[in-house]
Each structure stands twice: as structure tokens, then as C-alpha cells.
Motif scaffolding. Sequence first.
Motif, PDB file in Angstrom:
ATOM      1  N   CYS A 188      -4.557   2.814   9.490  1.00  0.00           N
ATOM      2  CA  CYS A 188      -5.363   1.938   8.637  1.00  0.00           C
ATOM      3  C   CYS A 188      -5.728   0.619   9.303  1.00  0.00           C
ATOM      4  CB  CYS A 188      -4.637   1.670   7.315  1.00  0.00           C
ATOM      5  SG  CYS A 188      -3.212   0.581   7.448  1.00  0.00           S
ATOM      6  N   CYS A 228       4.114   1.983   8.242  1.00  0.00           N
ATOM      7  CA  CYS A 228       3.149   1.067   7.646  1.00  0.00           C
ATOM      8  C   CYS A 228       3.414   0.898   6.159  1.00  0.00           C
ATOM      9  CB  CYS A 228       1.738   1.618   7.882  1.00  0.00           C
ATOM     10  SG  CYS A 228       0.443   0.568   7.228  1.00  0.00           S
ATOM     11  N   CYS A 247      -1.261  -0.557  13.080  1.00  0.00           N
ATOM     12  CA  CYS A 247      -1.202   0.775  12.487  1.00  0.00           C
ATOM     13  C   CYS A 247      -2.423   1.568  12.940  1.00  0.00           C
ATOM     14  CB  CYS A 247      -1.167   0.670  10.970  1.00  0.00           C
ATOM     15  SG  CYS A 247      -1.198   2.280  10.160  1.00  0.00           S
TER      16      CYS A 247
END
Length: 70
Positions: free
Chosen positions: A16, A37, A13
Motif C-alpha cells: 500500500c 503493515c 510497505c
Amino acid sequence: MANTIWTTEEFTCESCGMNYTATREEHPDKRSGSFSCRICNAEVHYWSGYHHFFNWQAVRSKVPVFGKKK
Ligand SMILES: [Zn+2]
């Protein structure tokens, strides 16, 4: 479907840094889709072509890829 080819690919991702693996399945016809995500809901991967991704799983024990800035 004896000749189905499955391979496992890894994705991260961008938002994050969470890592995921997904199983890629080849298809004779064109598919498209996307995966978001599970932590921050950002789009991790979008695909369009003669393949499909499924069996998305979070990977916890990898080196994080934080701080990827441009
Ligand atoms: Zn995320």
C-alpha cells in the motif's frame, strides 16, 4: 548496556506504500522477527541476524511510492 548501537531505518510497505521507521538494535545473539503493515497487514519487513527492529512508527509526510510495478 552502554555500548548498545541504535540506528533508525526506513521501510515502505510494498502493498500500500505506507512508510514506516523502525529502530534497529544490534545484538550479540541471533534474532529474527517481522513487522506487518498496520494498514493492509502485508509483511513490510522480515529480519534474521544479529539485530532486532523495534519502535515501529508510521510516517505520513513522505512522498508516496505508489505505482511500483514489475
Ligand atoms: Zn501496507
